[in-house]
Design an enzyme around this catalytic site. Sequence first.
Site, PDB file in Angstrom:
ATOM      1  N   THR A  44       0.833  -1.203   0.000  1.00  0.00           N
ATOM      2  CA  THR A  44       0.000   0.000   0.000  1.00  0.00           C
ATOM      3  C   THR A  44       0.868   1.253   0.000  1.00  0.00           C
ATOM      4  O   THR A  44       0.658   2.179  -0.791  1.00  0.00           O
ATOM      5  CB  THR A  44      -0.905   0.022   1.245  1.00  0.00           C
ATOM      6  OG1 THR A  44      -1.696  -1.159   1.268  1.00  0.00           O
ATOM      7  CG2 THR A  44      -1.813   1.237   1.237  1.00  0.00           C
ATOM      8  N   THR A  45       1.873   1.277   0.891  1.00  0.00           N
ATOM      9  CA  THR A  45       2.744   2.440   1.011  1.00  0.00           C
ATOM     10  C   THR A  45       3.598   2.628  -0.227  1.00  0.00           C
ATOM     11  O   THR A  45       4.053   3.738  -0.518  1.00  0.00           O
ATOM     12  CB  THR A  45       3.642   2.302   2.261  1.00  0.00           C
ATOM     13  OG1 THR A  45       2.819   1.945   3.376  1.00  0.00           O
ATOM     14  CG2 THR A  45       4.370   3.580   2.593  1.00  0.00           C
ATOM     15  N   TYR A 107     -12.841  -4.742  -2.776  1.00  0.00           N
ATOM     16  CA  TYR A 107     -13.999  -4.347  -3.588  1.00  0.00           C
ATOM     17  C   TYR A 107     -15.089  -5.412  -3.708  1.00  0.00           C
ATOM     18  O   TYR A 107     -16.264  -5.120  -3.485  1.00  0.00           O
ATOM     19  CB  TYR A 107     -13.571  -3.906  -5.003  1.00  0.00           C
ATOM     20  CG  TYR A 107     -14.711  -3.293  -5.781  1.00  0.00           C
ATOM     21  CD1 TYR A 107     -15.160  -2.009  -5.483  1.00  0.00           C
ATOM     22  CD2 TYR A 107     -15.365  -3.999  -6.797  1.00  0.00           C
ATOM     23  CE1 TYR A 107     -16.234  -1.451  -6.173  1.00  0.00           C
ATOM     24  CE2 TYR A 107     -16.422  -3.455  -7.490  1.00  0.00           C
ATOM     25  CZ  TYR A 107     -16.859  -2.178  -7.182  1.00  0.00           C
ATOM     26  OH  TYR A 107     -17.918  -1.638  -7.858  1.00  0.00           O
ATOM     27  N   TYR A 133      -2.615 -10.372   4.566  1.00  0.00           N
ATOM     28  CA  TYR A 133      -2.664  -8.935   4.890  1.00  0.00           C
ATOM     29  C   TYR A 133      -4.119  -8.521   5.071  1.00  0.00           C
ATOM     30  O   TYR A 133      -4.891  -8.520   4.123  1.00  0.00           O
ATOM     31  CB  TYR A 133      -1.980  -8.144   3.773  1.00  0.00           C
ATOM     32  CG  TYR A 133      -1.972  -6.646   3.926  1.00  0.00           C
ATOM     33  CD1 TYR A 133      -2.219  -6.012   5.143  1.00  0.00           C
ATOM     34  CD2 TYR A 133      -1.690  -5.834   2.819  1.00  0.00           C
ATOM     35  CE1 TYR A 133      -2.188  -4.636   5.258  1.00  0.00           C
ATOM     36  CE2 TYR A 133      -1.648  -4.453   2.923  1.00  0.00           C
ATOM     37  CZ  TYR A 133      -1.900  -3.863   4.146  1.00  0.00           C
ATOM     38  OH  TYR A 133      -1.886  -2.485   4.253  1.00  0.00           O
ATOM     39  N   ARG A 138      -9.324  -0.429   4.001  1.00  0.00           N
ATOM     40  CA  ARG A 138      -9.041  -0.237   2.574  1.00  0.00           C
ATOM     41  C   ARG A 138      -9.763  -1.244   1.681  1.00  0.00           C
ATOM     42  O   ARG A 138     -10.158  -0.928   0.569  1.00  0.00           O
ATOM     43  CB  ARG A 138      -7.529  -0.329   2.312  1.00  0.00           C
ATOM     44  CG  ARG A 138      -6.768   0.919   2.760  1.00  0.00           C
ATOM     45  CD  ARG A 138      -5.303   0.825   2.381  1.00  0.00           C
ATOM     46  NE  ARG A 138      -4.591   2.036   2.732  1.00  0.00           N
ATOM     47  CZ  ARG A 138      -4.402   3.075   1.929  1.00  0.00           C
ATOM     48  NH1 ARG A 138      -4.912   3.045   0.711  1.00  0.00           N
ATOM     49  NH2 ARG A 138      -3.719   4.140   2.334  1.00  0.00           N
ATOM     50  N   LYS A 161      -0.302  -9.963   8.521  1.00  0.00           N
ATOM     51  CA  LYS A 161      -0.181  -8.557   8.885  1.00  0.00           C
ATOM     52  C   LYS A 161      -1.577  -8.075   9.249  1.00  0.00           C
ATOM     53  O   LYS A 161      -2.463  -8.002   8.402  1.00  0.00           O
ATOM     54  CB  LYS A 161       0.383  -7.747   7.712  1.00  0.00           C
ATOM     55  CG  LYS A 161       0.408  -6.236   7.981  1.00  0.00           C
ATOM     56  CD  LYS A 161       0.826  -5.454   6.743  1.00  0.00           C
ATOM     57  CE  LYS A 161       0.768  -3.961   6.991  1.00  0.00           C
ATOM     58  NZ  LYS A 161       1.098  -3.165   5.776  1.00  0.00           N
ATOM     59  N   ILE A 203       4.921  -4.193  10.383  1.00  0.00           N
ATOM     60  CA  ILE A 203       5.222  -3.683   9.046  1.00  0.00           C
ATOM     61  C   ILE A 203       4.872  -2.210   9.105  1.00  0.00           C
ATOM     62  O   ILE A 203       3.698  -1.844   9.160  1.00  0.00           O
ATOM     63  CB  ILE A 203       4.457  -4.452   7.960  1.00  0.00           C
ATOM     64  CG1 ILE A 203       4.960  -5.906   7.922  1.00  0.00           C
ATOM     65  CG2 ILE A 203       4.640  -3.783   6.602  1.00  0.00           C
ATOM     66  CD1 ILE A 203       4.235  -6.809   6.942  1.00  0.00           C
TER      67      ILE A 203
END
Length: 293
Positions: A44-45, A107, A133, A138, A161, A203
């Site tokens: 993501t980052t 989604y 994850y 999100r 995570k 993380i």
Amino acid sequence: MFTGSIVAIITPMTSDGKICRSSLKKLIQYHIKNKTKAIVTVGTTGESATLTQKEHNKVILLSIEFADNKIPIIAGTGANSTKEAILLTKKIEYSGVHACLTVVPYYNRPTQKGLYQHFKSISENTNIPQILYNVPSRTGCDISPETVIQLSKFKNIIGIKEATGDLSRVHQIKQYAKKNFLLISGDDSTALDFMQLGGHGVISVTANIAAKEMSNMCSLALQKKFCDARRINNTLMPIHQSLFLEPNPIPIKWAAWKLGMIQNNYIRLPLTQLSYKTQLILKKSLRISKLLN
């Protein structure tokens, strides 16, 4: 290998939006020097959502090259299509990465049965170690501790995570998952509490600009020296909080640029530059945490 401070590294770009090799190399050298335990690339980052598949693979391969076997690389290979997630994972399986990070499908909001079958399929069709994850804010979908426990039985699903901030999950998963199943926080603000309850590391977004401090804090926590770890964490707390005043990675990219760690503050649409109001708050946090004079 995957305990302690793991950085969710940004993807530096040039002024015209291309991948900046020199800045990426500089960042990876910074993490090697400051004893970050591993690097998560194109997560993501790392703006994975706006990278093309060609760029996605390029950043992974550059990260492996620049790491030079001095720090493990974990590659983001998640997708909301099971078939695509398998293809992405297989593509990098023998590239030199040490594990993949596979996000809960976003989604389409599958059921727990669908989530189980999704990760089971990736596991059965690839050999690389897989870290689940979970980031419902999100993805719009939350994988339950019960499903995680079921998935932990697969040999190459080695951990999760957890970016929910729900600390009760540490005990729930730890009690029934397989031995040595990794519990990694995905939330800097609660990471120390997560580790005090039995988690193995974080993380981290903050580690992009405070690698040494995050490494020391996590090392102390793993040694159960929580008072010493908390002193460091208290100093970093303004950073933890400021970096999420606007959607990640907007603030962390600006901070890395402000500190001279990357050449350019370019970020891809639909993300936009950090607002002036948040710049002032973040700059103050950097000073409080003694990262900026």
